[in-house]
Write a protein that holds these residues in place. Structure first.
Motif, mmCIF file in Angstrom:
data_model
loop_
_atom_site.group_PDB
_atom_site.id
_atom_site.type_symbol
_atom_site.label_atom_id
_atom_site.label_comp_id
_atom_site.label_asym_id
_atom_site.label_seq_id
_atom_site.Cartn_x
_atom_site.Cartn_y
_atom_site.Cartn_z
ATOM 1 N N GLY A 38 43.065 -23.717 -19.530
ATOM 2 C CA GLY A 38 42.785 -22.676 -18.541
ATOM 3 C C GLY A 38 41.407 -22.764 -17.930
ATOM 4 N N VAL A 39 40.530 -23.611 -18.458
ATOM 5 C CA VAL A 39 39.160 -23.698 -17.927
ATOM 6 C C VAL A 39 39.131 -24.631 -16.706
ATOM 7 N N PRO A 40 38.628 -24.139 -15.552
ATOM 8 C CA PRO A 40 38.509 -25.019 -14.384
ATOM 9 C C PRO A 40 37.632 -26.229 -14.702
ATOM 10 N N SER A 41 38.108 -27.394 -14.361
ATOM 11 C CA SER A 41 37.420 -28.621 -14.777
ATOM 12 C C SER A 41 37.625 -29.724 -13.752
ATOM 13 N N VAL A 42 36.644 -30.595 -13.655
ATOM 14 C CA VAL A 42 36.824 -31.819 -12.870
ATOM 15 C C VAL A 42 37.337 -32.899 -13.813
ATOM 16 N N PHE A 43 38.400 -33.564 -13.402
ATOM 17 C CA PHE A 43 38.998 -34.625 -14.222
ATOM 18 C C PHE A 43 38.630 -35.981 -13.637
ATOM 19 N N LEU A 80 29.972 -33.704 -8.452
ATOM 20 C CA LEU A 80 29.087 -32.649 -7.944
ATOM 21 C C LEU A 80 29.660 -31.943 -6.718
ATOM 22 N N GLU A 81 30.601 -32.607 -6.029
ATOM 23 C CA GLU A 81 31.228 -31.988 -4.849
ATOM 24 C C GLU A 81 31.999 -30.727 -5.223
ATOM 25 N N TYR A 82 32.486 -30.665 -6.468
ATOM 26 C CA TYR A 82 33.286 -29.502 -6.894
ATOM 27 C C TYR A 82 32.322 -28.470 -7.486
ATOM 28 N N GLU A 83 31.760 -27.659 -6.595
ATOM 29 C CA GLU A 83 30.598 -26.851 -6.981
ATOM 30 C C GLU A 83 30.920 -25.746 -7.974
ATOM 31 N N THR A 84 32.199 -25.338 -8.061
ATOM 32 C CA THR A 84 32.527 -24.235 -8.976
ATOM 33 C C THR A 84 32.741 -24.713 -10.408
ATOM 34 N N ALA A 85 32.773 -26.011 -10.631
ATOM 35 C CA ALA A 85 33.090 -26.521 -11.978
ATOM 36 C C ALA A 85 31.831 -26.748 -12.799
ATOM 37 N N ASP A 86 31.880 -26.342 -14.064
ATOM 38 C CA ASP A 86 30.813 -26.762 -14.973
ATOM 39 C C ASP A 86 31.366 -27.522 -16.184
ATOM 40 N N HIS A 87 32.673 -27.815 -16.147
ATOM 41 C CA HIS A 87 33.298 -28.627 -17.189
ATOM 42 C C HIS A 87 33.842 -29.913 -16.553
ATOM 43 N N LEU A 105 28.806 -40.249 -19.205
ATOM 44 C CA LEU A 105 28.653 -39.028 -20.001
ATOM 45 C C LEU A 105 27.181 -38.615 -20.088
ATOM 46 N N GLU A 106 26.286 -39.595 -20.175
ATOM 47 C CA GLU A 106 24.850 -39.269 -20.215
ATOM 48 C C GLU A 106 24.412 -38.619 -18.900
ATOM 49 N N GLU A 107 24.891 -39.167 -17.794
ATOM 50 C CA GLU A 107 24.483 -38.591 -16.505
ATOM 51 C C GLU A 107 25.079 -37.203 -16.314
ATOM 52 N N LEU A 108 26.317 -37.016 -16.758
ATOM 53 C CA LEU A 108 26.933 -35.688 -16.643
ATOM 54 C C LEU A 108 26.178 -34.679 -17.514
ATOM 55 N N ALA A 109 25.781 -35.116 -18.704
ATOM 56 C CA ALA A 109 25.008 -34.217 -19.580
ATOM 57 C C ALA A 109 23.672 -33.862 -18.926
ATOM 58 N N ASP A 110 23.040 -34.836 -18.278
ATOM 59 C CA ASP A 110 21.766 -34.560 -17.596
ATOM 60 C C ASP A 110 21.938 -33.508 -16.507
ATOM 61 N N THR A 116 34.352 -32.994 -21.978
ATOM 62 C CA THR A 116 35.444 -33.254 -22.917
ATOM 63 C C THR A 116 35.876 -34.694 -22.708
ATOM 64 N N VAL A 117 36.103 -35.407 -23.793
ATOM 65 C CA VAL A 117 36.683 -36.752 -23.671
ATOM 66 C C VAL A 117 38.060 -36.736 -24.310
ATOM 67 N N GLU A 118 39.053 -37.087 -23.524
ATOM 68 C CA GLU A 118 40.423 -37.204 -24.028
ATOM 69 C C GLU A 118 40.615 -38.641 -24.498
ATOM 70 N N THR A 119 40.813 -38.804 -25.795
ATOM 71 C CA THR A 119 40.860 -40.153 -26.353
ATOM 72 C C THR A 119 42.002 -40.300 -27.350
ATOM 73 N N ASN A 120 42.491 -41.521 -27.490
ATOM 74 C CA ASN A 120 43.532 -41.746 -28.497
ATOM 75 C C ASN A 120 42.935 -41.972 -29.893
#
Ligand code: SF4
Length: 258
Positions: A38-43, A80-87, A105-110, A116-120
């Motif tokens: 339910g959390v708005p997110s950029v995938f 960054l174009e999706y201004e309402t997302a913080d996830h 991931l480092e740049e996103l954290a900065d 979230t990382v979806e991994t097998n």
């Protein structure tokens, strides 16, 4: 409705300078599964996977990988174009097969994003990951010749050898906040889930509470989910695990970019 970035005309790997990733799609939607449903997110969906589940819901990242290459800086600019997302959800395919995922991931954290990382769960990488959403693959995922989408069984042995790596799973669980998300095809999967969770609990320093073990019905259309969602919910109740929806399928069925 979810919004997708236009990625037509992406470059080939040799045309992109610096760190780059093969990108299958990039879009803004609701997280459909797990603790953050339910959390708005950029995938950000990378292309390529080291497994071949017969039921793969991102066929064009695994069985027939498609997409083009984007520099990590350009991926961040798109996010960054999706201004309402913080996830941000980094998914695939298997995003951790790409070393450059760490740089992303480092740049996103900065930039202050929750990642979230979806991994097998077959690969460990050291990166700023806020939630490792680990989906170990059960025997019922194996693409035997009678259920492989291409009608051949050439991936059966490789998939079976690679699908569980206890050391990588334990390192992911011990390093990151995590959830174990199992695709359940029927009640016969539960004994394997219990055995795997027991093995993992013996291998980790951190506790794995039952509420972090998620059961998710197999299915990539509403009709398929309708066939087994109640049974899977009842299995979660019976065994004390958490049930998770596939909200994006309920809302938008099997539409791309959702
Ligand atoms: S691990 Fe995930 S992306 Fe890879 S084949 Fe299985 S379901 Fe598809």
């Amino acid at each position: 409705m979810p919004v997708a970035s236009d990625l037509t005309g992406l470059a080939s790997k040799d045309d992109v300078a610096g760190a780059a990733l093969p990108i299958n799609e990039l879009f803004y939607s609701l997280q459909g599964e797990g603790k953050l449903a339910g959390v708005p997110s950029v995938f950000v969906r990378t292309s390529g996977c080291n497994l071949r589940c017969w039921f793969c819901d991102s066929y064009h990242t695994s069985w027939e990988p498609t997409g083009g290459w984007l520099s990590v800086d350009d991926v961040v600019a798109e996010v960054l174009e999706y201004e309402t997302a913080d996830h941000v959800v980094l998914t695939g395919g298997e995003p951790l097969i790409h070393e450059e995922s760490v740089r992303l991931l480092e740049e996103l954290a900065d930039h202050g994003y929750h990642t979230t990382v979806e991994t097998n769960g077959t690969i460990y990488r050291n990166a700023p990951i806020d939630l490792a959403s680990i989906s170990p693959k059960l025997e019922s995922s194996t693409p035997t010749s009678d259920r492989a989408p291409n009608g051949q069984g050439e991936w059966e042995t490789r998939h079976e050898e690679r699908r569980i790596d206890i050391e990588a799973l334990a390192e992911l669980v011990d390093t990151y906040e995590s959830q174990l998300k199992f695709v359940v095809t029927g009640p016969e999967d539960v004994s394997e889930i219990e055995a795997l969770v027991d093995r993992l609990r013996a291998a980790t320093r951190s506790a794995i509470p039952d509420e972090d073990v998620l059961l998710m019905p197999e299915g990539i259309t509403r009709e398929e989910l309708d066939e087994n969602r109640t049974e899977v919910a009842e299995l979660a109740l019976e065994h004390g695990y958490r049930d998770t929806p596939r909200l994006h399928v309920d809302l938008w069925n099997d539409a791309a970019g959702t």
